[in-house]
Structure formats: C-alpha cells, structure tokens
Design a protein around this motif. Structure first.
Motif, PDB file in Angstrom:
ATOM      1  N   ALA A  39       0.855  -1.181   0.000  1.00 26.31           N
ATOM      2  CA  ALA A  39       0.000   0.000   0.000  1.00 26.31           C
ATOM      3  C   ALA A  39       0.892   1.232   0.000  1.00 26.31           C
ATOM      4  N   THR A  41       1.434   5.530  -1.485  1.00 20.31           N
ATOM      5  CA  THR A  41       0.771   6.749  -1.914  1.00 20.31           C
ATOM      6  C   THR A  41       1.651   7.450  -2.926  1.00 20.31           C
ATOM      7  N   ASP A 230      -4.451   1.452  -7.560  1.00 22.34           N
ATOM      8  CA  ASP A 230      -3.442   1.072  -6.566  1.00 22.34           C
ATOM      9  C   ASP A 230      -2.160   0.549  -7.205  1.00 22.34           C
TER      10      ASP A 230
END
Length: 252
Positions: A39, A41, A230
């Motif tokens: 995960a 950003t 993602d």
C-alpha cells in the motif's frame, strides 16, 4: 502438560494461510505483478523510480502511423469484434521468465523490440493475447521498457513502477525452463469494443482453478494494460468453483 494455544473465536487466520492470499501469491509467481501487496501513496514516488528512466521504443510516443499502427506493425483484423469461441489455430507457447505464454502469428505479438513484444491484432483475440503477454514480461530486468510502452500512462502506472522497483527481477527469457506456481489455462472476453477490452484469465494452480481480470485500452496503435488506481495490473485472484464453463480453454 502444555496445550496448544487456541485461536479466539472470530479471529482471522494468518494472511499466509488464507485461500485468497495463496491464490494471489500463485498468480504473482506467474507474472510478478505487485498490485494489492504494497500500500503506497503518490507522495512516496521518486524520480529514480519513474518509468521515464526506460529507453524510448516503438510504443513510447502518442502518435501512431497514418494507418493507426506504429511503423512496421501489421495484423489481420478481419474478424472484427467477434468474440473468440476457440484459441487461434496458429497458437504456440513461449517461456517468458518463469511462465509459458501463448502467442499467435495472426493475433500477436508479431513484433519484438528489445524486451518488448508488441503489435497485437485490434480484435478480441488480440486483446486476449495482450492480456497474457504484457504482464508476463514484468518478471525480467527489461520490465521498465515494457511498463513505459505497454501500460497506459497515469498515476496507476507510476505506482506500479514504484512497487515493481522494490522487487528483484527473474531473468530467464525464452527456453529458460523456469517453473511457476500457476499456469494459464483459458480465457473469457467479458467486454469488448475497438478501444477497450476486459479479459478474464483462467489459471491452473496446485489447488484447482482460479481467475483474475485484466483491463486493456487501445492506445498509440496497440493494446496496453490499464492499471488499477493502486498500481495493480489485475483484479484480486479468486478461486473458480465448479466447472470451467464460460471460459475458452487453451487445451494444454
């Protein structure tokens, strides 16, 4: 005497024992894509990890030739938008990195430039071959060139590149004899038009069958993978219950 510690009711199993995680791991062993594993950003991206570090190639630019295809690319698109009911008769299997991938002289890829295998027919079957070939090229050291030219540009591609750059490649090339935890067993085209396609891939694993979906767009004169937000190149891998009706099997 010591007794085995019991897991409290309602507490989930460790992720590595969960069926869905094992299936995803099996597919990652085939194509080495990282979506859903890390995960991240956009703020964690760095200039060194961006896809622009790769050398230019036949699909790098936005402009295609007058006929809509890059120079040197020619395919038989006479089947139009008809969905395939069987594999192409001229299909052959080549080993890319650690997996065997179907290719077709009529549906593609018909050209190879460095590490990039490109030029797919603008047909549903061409999209099917692209859905198999493009992700499977991500295991080797030439993955940056593939990402630059065969993944639709945008935040999703940048995120995929960042994630992929943290994992060591598995070079082997055709005929390397590598092994993988899963293999391609069949496919289904769930939606198609000349500018977009959605292809579901049927995988054969040690526990049975599983499936994942890849979305493609026609861009710059060829099919390219449209990544998720993602950075993943495919949907979560799920088990296929029951028979394989609805899929066209490769027959191997």
């Amino acid at each position: 005497m010591f007794t085995r510690k019991q897991r409290p009711a309602g507490e989930p199993e460790p992720y590595w024992k969960q069926r869905s995680w094992q299936l995803s791991a099996g597919f990652l062993a085939v194509v080495l894509v990282l979506g859903g594993i890390v995960a991240l950003t956009s703020g964690q991206d760095t200039g060194a990890d961006r896809v622009g570090a790769a050398p230019p190639g036949p699909l790098s630019g936005g402009a295609a030739a007058r006929n809509g295809r890059p120079q040197g690319c020619s395919t038989d698109d006479s089947t139009g938008d008809a969905l395939p009911k069987s594999p192409p008769k001229d299909v052959s299997w080549h080993t890319f990195g650690v997996t065997r991938v179907p290719v077709s002289a009529s549906a593609g890829p018909t050209r190879t430039t460095g590490d990039v295998r490109w030029c797919f027919a603008r047909t549903p079957l061409g999209a099917v071959l692209a859905a198999h070939v493009i992700p499977s090229q991500m295991s080797g050291s030439g993955w940056r060139a593939v990402a630059q030219q065969q993944i639709v540009a945008g935040h999703g591609r940048d995120l995929f590149v960042f994630q992929r750059s943290t994992v060591q490649g598995i070079d082997g090339g055709e005929g390397s004899g590598g092994t993988s935890a899963a293999s391609y067993a069949g496919f289904s085209v769930t939606s198609y038009k000349s500018t977009a396609a959605t292809v579901k891939l049927l995988l054969r694993t040690g526990q049975g069958y599983a499936a994942t979906t890849i979305v493609l767009r026609w861009s710059g004169g060829d099919w390219k993978v449209l990544p998720n937000s993602d950075g993943s190149l495919h949907s979560p891998v799920t088990a296929v219950q029951g028979d394989t009706n609805g899929y066209t099997l490769w027959g191997i």
